[in-house]
Design a protein around this motif. Structure first.
Motif, PDB file in Angstrom:
ATOM      1  N   ALA A 132      27.463  43.869  40.509  1.00  0.00           N
ATOM      2  CA  ALA A 132      28.438  44.898  40.870  1.00  0.00           C
ATOM      3  C   ALA A 132      28.643  44.941  42.383  1.00  0.00           C
ATOM      4  N   ASP A 133      27.540  44.842  43.146  1.00  0.00           N
ATOM      5  CA  ASP A 133      27.651  44.831  44.608  1.00  0.00           C
ATOM      6  C   ASP A 133      28.409  43.599  45.086  1.00  0.00           C
ATOM      7  N   GLU A 135      30.646  41.794  43.441  1.00  0.00           N
ATOM      8  CA  GLU A 135      32.061  41.904  43.100  1.00  0.00           C
ATOM      9  C   GLU A 135      32.790  42.857  44.053  1.00  0.00           C
ATOM     10  N   LYS A 136      32.118  43.924  44.423  1.00  0.00           N
ATOM     11  CA  LYS A 136      32.713  44.857  45.377  1.00  0.00           C
ATOM     12  C   LYS A 136      32.938  44.177  46.726  1.00  0.00           C
ATOM     13  N   MET A 137      31.970  43.373  47.151  1.00  0.00           N
ATOM     14  CA  MET A 137      32.106  42.646  48.413  1.00  0.00           C
ATOM     15  C   MET A 137      33.284  41.682  48.370  1.00  0.00           C
ATOM     16  N   ASP A 139      35.965  41.875  46.447  1.00  0.00           N
ATOM     17  CA  ASP A 139      37.222  42.622  46.435  1.00  0.00           C
ATOM     18  C   ASP A 139      37.619  43.033  47.852  1.00  0.00           C
ATOM     19  N   GLU A 140      36.636  43.473  48.615  1.00  0.00           N
ATOM     20  CA  GLU A 140      36.904  43.867  49.998  1.00  0.00           C
ATOM     21  C   GLU A 140      37.288  42.654  50.835  1.00  0.00           C
TER      22      GLU A 140
END
Length: 336
Positions: A132-133, A135-137, A139-140
């Protein structure tokens, strides 16, 4: 142009007839005998027209791309000129590029896998939280980041059916199949919205890497050693042909597939790119002038040997293809 002997077990282009090309014709560089001189050729089905009467090389053809493309279409539909059977020719690296720009960490699932694995092994995160972390990175990074590009050496190029020769240094020799594009117009500071008009054609490149030569323990502050890890002779099989961009359709929706000894290792759509082709070209051209014949590699999807814990050994066979661009087959051998 780099010229490495083809494997004696593969004297003719393997798979040339069973990997259909997009469009009615493509371009390549060929030789009629192992010792014969190279000539530019127009591939139309199972035949190749010698284009030496039109230009001395594929690079010269690309330098007048807008002017010559209609002419190439006319020649593909005619019977005049010198024609050869494709199966009787040796297929060489399709073009001698002016420069090679290579994209790193440009496929989302691939980078997410790498980041998540590090968060689990180094930081003790659970698999779900780590992913999850990561994927968030990504996306950013896609929203606000920039591509990662580096230069490759044209001396690393070899043909699509040539042997890959493992260098003496290193053990973890890995594959990285990539969509490559050929620049057809000169441009600097290219706007994203205009970038696709600078692409003449597409081809296949396998950007091999010696993983255990990538980081320099003696120069940790400097970090990676791209020259040693990626630029050994034969470490950039490219081709078989250049397929004009006008025939390829959406380059953001092509399938990249690599088999290692018959086992599928990479199988991903170019939709998974973090930075698409227009953003790559806009970023690259902010630093360097892009010129006709330059080669730009767009990154490799998930499924490298490091992911599987499997690396190249003498005798291995790599089969690689991208939708509409044909197929490569390379046999691996030792430097000895």
């Amino acid at each position: 142009m780099p010229d490495h002997p083809a494997s004696p077990e593969n004297p003719a282009p393997p798979g040339a007839g069973d990997a259909p090309l997009a469009g009615p014709f493509a371009l390549g560089t060929f030789a009629s005998t192992p010792a014969g001189g190279a000539f530019p050729g127009l591939v139309a089905g199972a035949r190749v027209r010698d284009l030496s009467d039109l230009a001395p090389s594929v690079r010269a053809l690309v330098e007048d791309w807008d002017g010559l493309l209609p002419r190439l279409g006319e020649l593909a539909a005619r019977a005049d000129g010198t024609w050869h059977d494709l199966a009787a020719l040796r297929v060489l690296t399709p073009i001698e590029p002016g420069q090679i720009l290579q994209s790193g960490a440009n496929y989302r699932r691939h980078v997410v896998d790498l980041v998540a694995a590090e968060k689990e092994s180094v930081h003790g995160a659970t698999p779900r939280a780590a992913r999850a972390d990561a994927e968030k990175m990504m996306d950013e990074r896609s929203r606000n980041g920039v591509p990662y590009l580096f230069l490759g050496s044209p001396r690393a190029l070899c043909g699509p059916y040539d042997d890959i020769v493992l260098p003496a240094l290193g053990e973890q020799h890995d594959w990285e199949l990539e969509l490559a594009l050929v620049i057809g117009r000169t441009g600097r500071n290219i706007p994203v919205e205009d970038a696709m008009s600078y692409v003449a054609a597409y081809t296949i490149s396998n950007d091999l890497t010696t993983r255990d030569r990538l980081y320099r323990p003696d120069l940790k502050a400097i970090g990676t050693d791209w020259f040693t890890a990626k630029n050994a002779d034969t470490f950039l099989p490219t081709g078989p042909f250049l397929v004009p961009a006008a025939f390829v359709g959406d380059p953001g929706d092509l399938r990249i597939t690599l088999r290692h000894n018959g086992v599928v290792r990479q199988d991903e759509s170019t939709k998974d790119m973090i930075f698409d082709i227009p953003r790559l070209l806009a970023y690259a051209s902010a630093t360097t002038t892009l010129r006709p014949g330059d080669l730009v590699l767009t990154g490799s999807p998930a499924g490298n040997g490091a992911h599987w814990g499997v690396f190249l050994r003498p005798g291995d066979v790599i089969d690689a293809e991208i939708t509409g661009l044909g197929r490569q087959r390379n046999t691996v051998r030792s430097h000895a």
